[in-house]
Scaffold this active site. Sequence first.
Site, PDB file in Angstrom:
ATOM      1  N   TRP A  46       0.817  -1.354  -0.029  1.00 34.53           N
ATOM      2  CA  TRP A  46      -0.080  -0.026   0.007  1.00 34.53           C
ATOM      3  C   TRP A  46       1.053   1.038   0.082  1.00 34.53           C
ATOM      4  O   TRP A  46       1.648   1.413   0.943  1.00 34.53           O
ATOM      5  CB  TRP A  46      -0.789  -0.063   1.312  1.00 34.53           C
ATOM      6  CG  TRP A  46      -1.883   1.130   1.641  1.00 34.53           C
ATOM      7  CD1 TRP A  46      -1.605   2.003   2.752  1.00 34.53           C
ATOM      8  CD2 TRP A  46      -2.881   1.705   0.894  1.00 34.53           C
ATOM      9  NE1 TRP A  46      -2.633   2.700   2.797  1.00 34.53           N
ATOM     10  CE2 TRP A  46      -3.345   2.679   1.816  1.00 34.53           C
ATOM     11  CE3 TRP A  46      -3.492   1.302  -0.082  1.00 34.53           C
ATOM     12  CZ2 TRP A  46      -4.581   3.330   1.424  1.00 34.53           C
ATOM     13  CZ3 TRP A  46      -4.551   1.991  -0.675  1.00 34.53           C
ATOM     14  CH2 TRP A  46      -5.113   2.938   0.139  1.00 34.53           C
ATOM     15  N   SER A  48       1.100   4.226   0.861  1.00 31.41           N
ATOM     16  CA  SER A  48       0.148   4.911   1.881  1.00 31.41           C
ATOM     17  C   SER A  48       0.398   6.409   1.945  1.00 31.41           C
ATOM     18  O   SER A  48       1.457   6.810   2.150  1.00 31.41           O
ATOM     19  CB  SER A  48       0.275   4.434   3.217  1.00 31.41           C
ATOM     20  OG  SER A  48       0.080   5.445   4.058  1.00 31.41           O
ATOM     21  N   GLY A  49      -0.826   7.140   1.819  1.00 33.31           N
ATOM     22  CA  GLY A  49      -0.578   8.623   1.740  1.00 33.31           C
ATOM     23  C   GLY A  49      -0.001   8.939   3.029  1.00 33.31           C
ATOM     24  O   GLY A  49       0.754  10.195   3.268  1.00 33.31           O
ATOM     25  N   PHE A  50      -0.520   8.327   3.985  1.00 35.53           N
ATOM     26  CA  PHE A  50      -0.146   8.854   5.565  1.00 35.53           C
ATOM     27  C   PHE A  50       1.233   8.417   5.882  1.00 35.53           C
ATOM     28  O   PHE A  50       1.978   9.283   6.465  1.00 35.53           O
ATOM     29  CB  PHE A  50      -1.184   7.820   6.504  1.00 35.53           C
ATOM     30  CG  PHE A  50      -0.903   7.938   7.909  1.00 35.53           C
ATOM     31  CD1 PHE A  50      -1.776   8.787   8.639  1.00 35.53           C
ATOM     32  CD2 PHE A  50       0.120   7.041   8.581  1.00 35.53           C
ATOM     33  CE1 PHE A  50      -1.463   8.959  10.240  1.00 35.53           C
ATOM     34  CE2 PHE A  50       0.349   7.276   9.911  1.00 35.53           C
ATOM     35  CZ  PHE A  50      -0.318   8.181  10.718  1.00 35.53           C
ATOM     36  N   ASP A  60      -0.819  14.564   6.756  1.00 36.04           N
ATOM     37  CA  ASP A  60      -1.528  13.583   5.692  1.00 36.04           C
ATOM     38  C   ASP A  60      -2.576  14.598   5.300  1.00 36.04           C
ATOM     39  O   ASP A  60      -3.745  14.109   5.617  1.00 36.04           O
ATOM     40  CB  ASP A  60      -1.932  12.367   6.228  1.00 36.04           C
ATOM     41  CG  ASP A  60      -2.541  11.561   5.125  1.00 36.04           C
ATOM     42  OD1 ASP A  60      -2.549  11.728   3.802  1.00 36.04           O
ATOM     43  OD2 ASP A  60      -3.247  10.363   5.486  1.00 36.04           O
ATOM     44  N   ASP A  87      -2.425   4.649  -3.100  1.00 37.20           N
ATOM     45  CA  ASP A  87      -3.536   5.858  -2.063  1.00 37.20           C
ATOM     46  C   ASP A  87      -3.353   7.055  -2.852  1.00 37.20           C
ATOM     47  O   ASP A  87      -2.503   7.747  -2.570  1.00 37.20           O
ATOM     48  CB  ASP A  87      -3.011   5.677  -0.616  1.00 37.20           C
ATOM     49  CG  ASP A  87      -3.828   6.548   0.096  1.00 37.20           C
ATOM     50  OD1 ASP A  87      -4.883   7.054  -0.567  1.00 37.20           O
ATOM     51  OD2 ASP A  87      -3.405   6.777   1.349  1.00 37.20           O
ATOM     52  N   ARG A 161     -13.251   4.506  -2.467  1.00 38.10           N
ATOM     53  CA  ARG A 161     -13.136   4.809  -1.160  1.00 38.10           C
ATOM     54  C   ARG A 161     -14.395   5.698  -0.603  1.00 38.10           C
ATOM     55  O   ARG A 161     -14.270   6.712  -1.128  1.00 38.10           O
ATOM     56  CB  ARG A 161     -11.749   4.878  -0.533  1.00 38.10           C
ATOM     57  CG  ARG A 161     -11.662   5.692   0.742  1.00 38.10           C
ATOM     58  CD  ARG A 161     -10.194   5.305   1.192  1.00 38.10           C
ATOM     59  NE  ARG A 161      -9.972   6.263   2.250  1.00 38.10           N
ATOM     60  CZ  ARG A 161      -8.987   6.307   2.960  1.00 38.10           C
ATOM     61  NH1 ARG A 161      -7.706   5.722   2.248  1.00 38.10           N
ATOM     62  NH2 ARG A 161      -8.703   7.160   4.180  1.00 38.10           N
ATOM     63  N   HIS A 192     -13.969   2.585   5.047  1.00 39.72           N
ATOM     64  CA  HIS A 192     -12.893   2.830   6.180  1.00 39.72           C
ATOM     65  C   HIS A 192     -13.880   3.501   7.408  1.00 39.72           C
ATOM     66  O   HIS A 192     -15.046   3.808   7.172  1.00 39.72           O
ATOM     67  CB  HIS A 192     -12.521   4.074   5.519  1.00 39.72           C
ATOM     68  CG  HIS A 192     -10.829   4.359   6.243  1.00 39.72           C
ATOM     69  ND1 HIS A 192     -10.505   3.077   6.916  1.00 39.72           N
ATOM     70  CD2 HIS A 192     -10.091   5.166   6.285  1.00 39.72           C
ATOM     71  CE1 HIS A 192      -9.304   3.564   7.473  1.00 39.72           C
ATOM     72  NE2 HIS A 192      -8.961   4.588   6.900  1.00 39.72           N
TER      73      HIS A 192
HETATM   74  C1  SPV Z   1      -3.411   5.895   4.314  1.00 37.30           C
HETATM   75  O1  SPV Z   1      -2.504   4.903   4.610  1.00 37.30           O
HETATM   76  O2  SPV Z   1      -2.897   6.903   3.878  1.00 37.30           O
HETATM   77  C2  SPV Z   1      -4.960   5.825   4.347  1.00 37.30           C
HETATM   78  C3  SPV Z   1      -5.209   4.753   5.400  1.00 37.30           C
HETATM   79  O3  SPV Z   1      -5.496   6.283   3.642  1.00 37.30           O
HETATM   80  S1  SPV Z   1      -5.581   5.611   6.716  1.00 37.30           S
HETATM   81  O4  SPV Z   1      -4.643   6.389   7.301  1.00 37.30           O
HETATM   82  O5  SPV Z   1      -5.962   4.511   7.537  1.00 37.30           O
HETATM   83  O6  SPV Z   1      -6.619   6.612   6.362  1.00 37.30           O
HETATM   84 MG    MG Z   2      -4.452   8.076   2.885  1.00 42.15          MG
END
Ligand code: SPV
Ligand code: MG
Length: 560
Positions: A46, A48-50, A60, A87, A161, A192
Amino acid sequence: MEPVKNERRTSTLRKLIAADRPCLIAGAHDGLSARIVEEAGFDGIWASGFEISAAHGVPDANILTMSENLDTARFIQGASTIPVVADCDTGYGNAVNAIRTVQDYEAAGIAAVCIEDNIFPKRCSFYSGVKRELVSLEEHAGKIRACKDARRDEDFIVIARTEALIAGWGMAEALERGMAYAEAGADMILIHSKSKTPDEILEFCSRWDSPVPLVTVPTTYAMVTATELFDAGSRIVIYANHGLRSSIPAMQEALGKIRKAERANAADAHIVPLTEVYRLVGVPEMKAEEAAFMPKGEAPTRGVILAAGAHPSLADLVAETPKCLMEIKGRTILDRQIEALGQKGINDVVVVRGYLKDKFPHDFVRYVDNDDYATTGELCSLHAAKTELDGNVLITYGDIVFDHTCVDRLQRSDRDISLLVDRSIRDEPEGLRPEISAPDLVVEKDAPAEGRRYIPSRAPGTATRVSGDITRDEAHAEFVGMLKLSAAGTAKVRAILDEMAATGWEKTIGGASAKTAGLTHLLQELIDRGEDVATVETYKGWLEIDSKEDLKLALRVLEP
Ligand code: SPV
Ligand code: MG
């Protein structure tokens, strides 16, 4: 599921989500973390944006641009072989922006994108106290249609999503949005939740009435298992940020310890050796590429340092340290050796450890162990390093300090077996160094020139005897404890070592028992077998640290 070689990762992901088990995906934020995710056995990564935001030190919240995220996704893709699910937040704007997002991510080889119904700029789903708004259902459905229209590869997956539960808009809204996005062509729906329990997600799953499969992200409802989610209808389970979060305490701990101690090895118990980093980033593969595709040039020489033995003569000074780790003016003998070798291009160094082997620092060199160091000699140590005895090799005792000119002289020899010998012993009055009872001396075929004025010869001589039993009168030089082997010379030495090992170290070699024999015995054996053993001369330029007197001398003459 084993990845099929050369299969497009989009197709691999399609197969994974059709399997009879959950497809497990973990977050990454760069190439290295992607490698670690893959090695941990996950099915996919993944982007991941975070994580990517955090790794750049920003929230984020669409602070990073699409191209910054895409660059990172490319590194993740390049460092891995499993499908990458990117993401893409909101698609970085409206439907038109999302089209370019899909085109660029697909062109980068990414297997799936996930586009959420937050407004742009988004806010991380978990930040509390921030204004949370969603775009209209129609707008997001249009964006999903645009994404599907933009993709080229039929297997490329668009995950829609919905943040309806996160925004507190309720289960009905979440289900309605999920359905609308599925009807718009989404390949999967990510539902989510930031609930502390899986109840909300499990309810959504049980009320989900569509063949379009679901994706879940159990970050806050972390107690649920992937199988429970799979059984409820989630075909992909994403562990979105656990790699990043695990690295933070590790870095805090290690760096805190170093800062406090003001000493790098204070963190040794908390860090991997450099070699683990090399492995993870593919240094061995890079070396293979160099060997396969670059001009050969001169074959490199490997250094082998024999440092297994204990050292009774210095026992009270170095009781807690292997001798080569003894510090002289702030630097260990090993450091000085590695530096001198490195100055002459010998960067691949292997140390044979034995006595107090755990004391060796774990970076910069590789180790092999002779755990029988107490009852065996240098030959057995060398045999412990037998897999390293390949190509050009320079072997040195672990208790001598030498400068790079010694290395250079040996490197210049074009003979297969060359030992470094010091002529200065001929000028040293007998008894000047009574502490050295029996230096290893060398007799050569041709006696060197006598006289007060002297320039060391560049042309190697030929040894006829190498031993601790040679008298000063007979000797032409002293063996320094370093020798260089060409690939052919190394093969000859290996053959003898293998022969000794095959006979259980019972044989005699160069006049000594093979088990306890040293380098001089090996050299004598080579001479006795008719091999050409060259002498490369130096005039001083090295020290042996074998006694307290040696140490005193070293403290006087060595620079820090
Ligand atoms: C990310 O990992 O950036 C996500 C998942 O979008 S969450 O952080 O759980 O929203
Ligand atoms: Mg994200």
